[in-house]
Design a protein around this motif. Structure first.
Motif, PDB file in Angstrom:
ATOM      1  N   THR A  79       0.829  -1.207   0.000  1.00 35.87           N
ATOM      2  CA  THR A  79       0.000   0.000   0.000  1.00 35.87           C
ATOM      3  C   THR A  79       0.864   1.259   0.000  1.00 35.87           C
ATOM      4  OG1 THR A  79      -1.779  -1.147   1.182  1.00 35.87           O
ATOM      5  CG2 THR A  79      -1.785   1.260   1.250  1.00 35.87           C
ATOM      6  N   ALA A  80       1.958   1.232   0.767  1.00 35.52           N
ATOM      7  CA  ALA A  80       2.852   2.387   0.836  1.00 35.52           C
ATOM      8  C   ALA A  80       3.465   2.675  -0.535  1.00 35.52           C
ATOM      9  CB  ALA A  80       3.949   2.143   1.869  1.00 35.52           C
ATOM     10  N   TYR A  81       3.878   1.626  -1.240  1.00 30.74           N
ATOM     11  CA  TYR A  81       4.423   1.804  -2.590  1.00 30.74           C
ATOM     12  C   TYR A  81       3.376   2.421  -3.519  1.00 30.74           C
ATOM     13  CZ  TYR A  81       8.437  -1.195  -1.423  1.00 30.74           C
ATOM     14  OH  TYR A  81       9.580  -1.730  -0.886  1.00 30.74           O
ATOM     15  N   ASP A  82       2.160   1.879  -3.452  1.00 30.99           N
ATOM     16  CA  ASP A  82       1.099   2.341  -4.343  1.00 30.99           C
ATOM     17  C   ASP A  82       0.679   3.781  -4.025  1.00 30.99           C
ATOM     18  OD1 ASP A  82       1.160  -0.139  -5.519  1.00 30.99           O
ATOM     19  OD2 ASP A  82      -0.590  -0.916  -4.444  1.00 30.99           O
ATOM     20  N   ASP A  83       0.561   4.089  -2.744  1.00 35.09           N
ATOM     21  CA  ASP A  83       0.087   5.412  -2.346  1.00 35.09           C
ATOM     22  C   ASP A  83       1.037   6.527  -2.761  1.00 35.09           C
ATOM     23  OD1 ASP A  83      -2.142   4.273  -1.292  1.00 35.09           O
ATOM     24  OD2 ASP A  83      -1.544   4.454   0.821  1.00 35.09           O
ATOM     25  N   ARG A  84       2.324   6.283  -2.709  1.00 35.74           N
ATOM     26  CA  ARG A  84       3.285   7.326  -3.075  1.00 35.74           C
ATOM     27  C   ARG A  84       3.770   7.213  -4.519  1.00 35.74           C
ATOM     28  NH1 ARG A  84       8.810   5.906  -2.616  1.00 35.74           N
ATOM     29  NH2 ARG A  84       9.221   3.869  -1.664  1.00 35.74           N
ATOM     30  N   GLY A  85       3.156   6.289  -5.269  1.00 36.56           N
ATOM     31  CA  GLY A  85       3.516   6.138  -6.671  1.00 36.56           C
ATOM     32  C   GLY A  85       4.975   5.776  -6.860  1.00 36.56           C
ATOM     33  N   ALA A  86       5.477   4.869  -6.039  1.00 36.25           N
ATOM     34  CA  ALA A  86       6.891   4.475  -6.093  1.00 36.25           C
ATOM     35  C   ALA A  86       7.228   3.831  -7.432  1.00 36.25           C
ATOM     36  CB  ALA A  86       7.205   3.508  -4.952  1.00 36.25           C
ATOM     37  N   GLY A  87       8.495   3.854  -7.763  1.00 32.03           N
ATOM     38  CA  GLY A  87       8.941   3.237  -9.016  1.00 32.03           C
ATOM     39  C   GLY A  87       9.026   1.730  -8.923  1.00 32.03           C
ATOM     40  N   ILE A  88       8.782   1.194  -7.739  1.00 35.18           N
ATOM     41  CA  ILE A  88       8.781  -0.254  -7.540  1.00 35.18           C
ATOM     42  C   ILE A  88       7.438  -0.674  -6.967  1.00 35.18           C
ATOM     43  CG2 ILE A  88      11.276  -0.487  -7.231  1.00 35.18           C
ATOM     44  CD1 ILE A  88      10.838  -0.355  -4.232  1.00 35.18           C
ATOM     45  N   THR A 101      10.311  -3.454 -10.608  1.00 34.89           N
ATOM     46  CA  THR A 101      10.091  -2.092 -11.088  1.00 34.89           C
ATOM     47  C   THR A 101       8.716  -2.043 -11.752  1.00 34.89           C
ATOM     48  OG1 THR A 101      11.164  -2.639 -13.199  1.00 34.89           O
ATOM     49  CG2 THR A 101      12.538  -1.642 -11.474  1.00 34.89           C
ATOM     50  N   ARG A 102       8.078  -0.873 -11.699  1.00 29.85           N
ATOM     51  CA  ARG A 102       6.734  -0.743 -12.276  1.00 29.85           C
ATOM     52  C   ARG A 102       6.809  -0.704 -13.804  1.00 29.85           C
ATOM     53  NH1 ARG A 102       2.676   0.266  -8.708  1.00 29.85           N
ATOM     54  NH2 ARG A 102       3.324   1.030  -6.643  1.00 29.85           N
ATOM     55  N   PRO A 103       5.848  -1.346 -14.454  1.00 28.75           N
ATOM     56  CA  PRO A 103       5.796  -1.322 -15.917  1.00 28.75           C
ATOM     57  C   PRO A 103       5.741   0.096 -16.482  1.00 28.75           C
ATOM     58  CG  PRO A 103       4.323  -3.007 -15.065  1.00 28.75           C
ATOM     59  CD  PRO A 103       4.802  -2.220 -13.881  1.00 28.75           C
ATOM     60  N   ASP A 104       5.170   1.023 -15.716  1.00 26.42           N
ATOM     61  CA  ASP A 104       5.064   2.413 -16.176  1.00 26.42           C
ATOM     62  C   ASP A 104       6.428   3.025 -16.468  1.00 26.42           C
ATOM     63  OD1 ASP A 104       2.401   2.070 -15.750  1.00 26.42           O
ATOM     64  OD2 ASP A 104       2.292   3.314 -13.947  1.00 26.42           O
ATOM     65  N   HIS A 105       7.463   2.512 -15.817  1.00 33.63           N
ATOM     66  CA  HIS A 105       8.802   3.079 -15.964  1.00 33.63           C
ATOM     67  C   HIS A 105       9.730   2.182 -16.786  1.00 33.63           C
ATOM     68  CE1 HIS A 105       7.494   5.979 -13.017  1.00 33.63           C
ATOM     69  NE2 HIS A 105       7.255   5.025 -12.143  1.00 33.63           N
ATOM     70  N   ALA A 106       9.143   1.223 -17.492  1.00 32.35           N
ATOM     71  CA  ALA A 106       9.947   0.271 -18.265  1.00 32.35           C
ATOM     72  C   ALA A 106      10.800   0.986 -19.320  1.00 32.35           C
ATOM     73  CB  ALA A 106       9.035  -0.759 -18.936  1.00 32.35           C
ATOM     74  N   GLU A 107      10.241   2.010 -19.953  1.00 31.20           N
ATOM     75  CA  GLU A 107      10.960   2.703 -21.021  1.00 31.20           C
ATOM     76  C   GLU A 107      12.224   3.386 -20.512  1.00 31.20           C
ATOM     77  OE1 GLU A 107      10.216   6.226 -24.382  1.00 31.20           O
ATOM     78  OE2 GLU A 107       8.531   5.401 -23.231  1.00 31.20           O
ATOM     79  N   VAL A 108      12.123   4.098 -19.389  1.00 32.81           N
ATOM     80  CA  VAL A 108      13.279   4.808 -18.862  1.00 32.81           C
ATOM     81  C   VAL A 108      14.313   3.835 -18.314  1.00 32.81           C
ATOM     82  CG1 VAL A 108      12.338   5.120 -16.538  1.00 32.81           C
ATOM     83  CG2 VAL A 108      14.000   6.737 -17.416  1.00 32.81           C
ATOM     84  N   VAL A 109      13.856   2.714 -17.740  1.00 31.89           N
ATOM     85  CA  VAL A 109      14.786   1.696 -17.240  1.00 31.89           C
ATOM     86  C   VAL A 109      15.551   1.074 -18.408  1.00 31.89           C
ATOM     87  CG1 VAL A 109      14.960  -0.560 -16.122  1.00 31.89           C
ATOM     88  CG2 VAL A 109      13.446   1.179 -15.170  1.00 31.89           C
ATOM     89  N   GLU A 110      14.823   0.773 -19.473  1.00 28.50           N
ATOM     90  CA  GLU A 110      15.459   0.193 -20.658  1.00 28.50           C
ATOM     91  C   GLU A 110      16.470   1.165 -21.261  1.00 28.50           C
ATOM     92  OE1 GLU A 110      14.211  -1.703 -25.024  1.00 28.50           O
ATOM     93  OE2 GLU A 110      12.684  -0.953 -23.637  1.00 28.50           O
ATOM     94  N   GLN A 111      16.107   2.432 -21.314  1.00 30.71           N
ATOM     95  CA  GLN A 111      17.017   3.439 -21.851  1.00 30.71           C
ATOM     96  C   GLN A 111      18.286   3.535 -21.006  1.00 30.71           C
ATOM     97  OE1 GLN A 111      15.257   7.310 -22.297  1.00 30.71           O
ATOM     98  NE2 GLN A 111      17.168   8.305 -22.891  1.00 30.71           N
ATOM     99  N   PHE A 112      18.114   3.488 -19.698  1.00 31.77           N
ATOM    100  CA  PHE A 112      19.261   3.561 -18.793  1.00 31.77           C
ATOM    101  C   PHE A 112      20.205   2.384 -19.023  1.00 31.77           C
ATOM    102  CE2 PHE A 112      21.192   2.148 -14.797  1.00 31.77           C
ATOM    103  CZ  PHE A 112      21.967   3.252 -14.503  1.00 31.77           C
TER     104      PHE A 112
END
Length: 217
Positions: A79-88, A101-112
């Motif tokens: 819940t804490a991860y979800d409430d603060r919109g964590a990257g994990i 890691t959240r799918p929402d950030h897959a693009e930036v992780v892949e780029q990194f």
């Protein structure tokens, strides 16, 4: 009548002795309330370093808490991860749980990771690659034990660069087994692993690694 008095005296003595024993016994420990936040933090630390999903039962044994308390703490962490919109996020997977890691950030992780492929390997990456090359197939936890540091990030970098590959799991721990790839041989200018130089002249204290059993089954 004398026998009755004697019996009563004996009973009084037994009761007196029992009372003295009870006074000497330590007080019975009462169950302490579980600090959910502290328990959640401990579980988070464990989940940060695991190589595969971990069951609630295994986590309960690790933190020495009942499973219902562990489930409550995991719910709090999720819940804490979800409430603060964590990257994990904490996901239930394969009968256990693990941090991803959240799918929402897959693009930036892949780029990194792709950017990392264009840079030179760090000393930590080179050392980790050397351990894998000489001890393969080997688990990530064993590499960490040999190097004395967490190698999760370095292993991800080596995987992204195609220098190592996962080749199954350790039958004892369930951790992934890693070995080097043909690209590794190409970059090293080797035709096979048999051409790897001996470690003896490079690492005079190589005997210290013998304390870690091989991963060969």
């Amino acid at each position: 009548m004398s026998e009755t008095v004697s019996d009563e005296a004996t009973s009084d003595e037994i009761i007196s002795d029992a009372s003295e024993i009870e006074e000497q016994l330590p007080p019975v420990a009462t169950a302490q309330p579980v600090d959910v936040d502290r328990l959640a933090a401990a579980l988070e630390a464990i989940l940060f370093v695991v190589e595969a999903p971990v069951t609630v039962a295994a986590l309960a044994v690790a933190v020495q808490q009942p499973t219902d308390a562990v489930e409550q703490a995991l719910d709090s962490l999720r819940t804490a991860y979800d409430d603060r919109g964590a990257g994990i996020e904490l996901r239930p997977v394969a009968g256990g749980v693990r941090i991803y890691t959240r799918p929402d950030h897959a693009e930036v992780v892949e780029q990194f990771l792709q950017e990392g492929q264009r840079s030179r390997l760090t000393q930590a990456a080179l050392e980790t690659l050397a351990v894998i090359a000489y001890r393969q197939p080997v688990t990530r936890s064993r590499v960490s034990a040999i190097r004395g540091v967490n190698v999760d990030g370095v292993v991800r970098t080596l995987l992204a660069r195609g220098l190592i590959v996962e080749v199954g799991s350790d039958p004892e721990t369930g951790g992934g087994l890693f070995r080097t790839t043909d690209l590794f041989l190409e970059k090293m200018g080797l035709r096979s692993l048999d051409e790897l130089p001996s470690l003896a002249p490079l690492l005079p204290d190589i005997e210290g690694l013998d304390m870690f059993p091989t991963d060969d089954v």
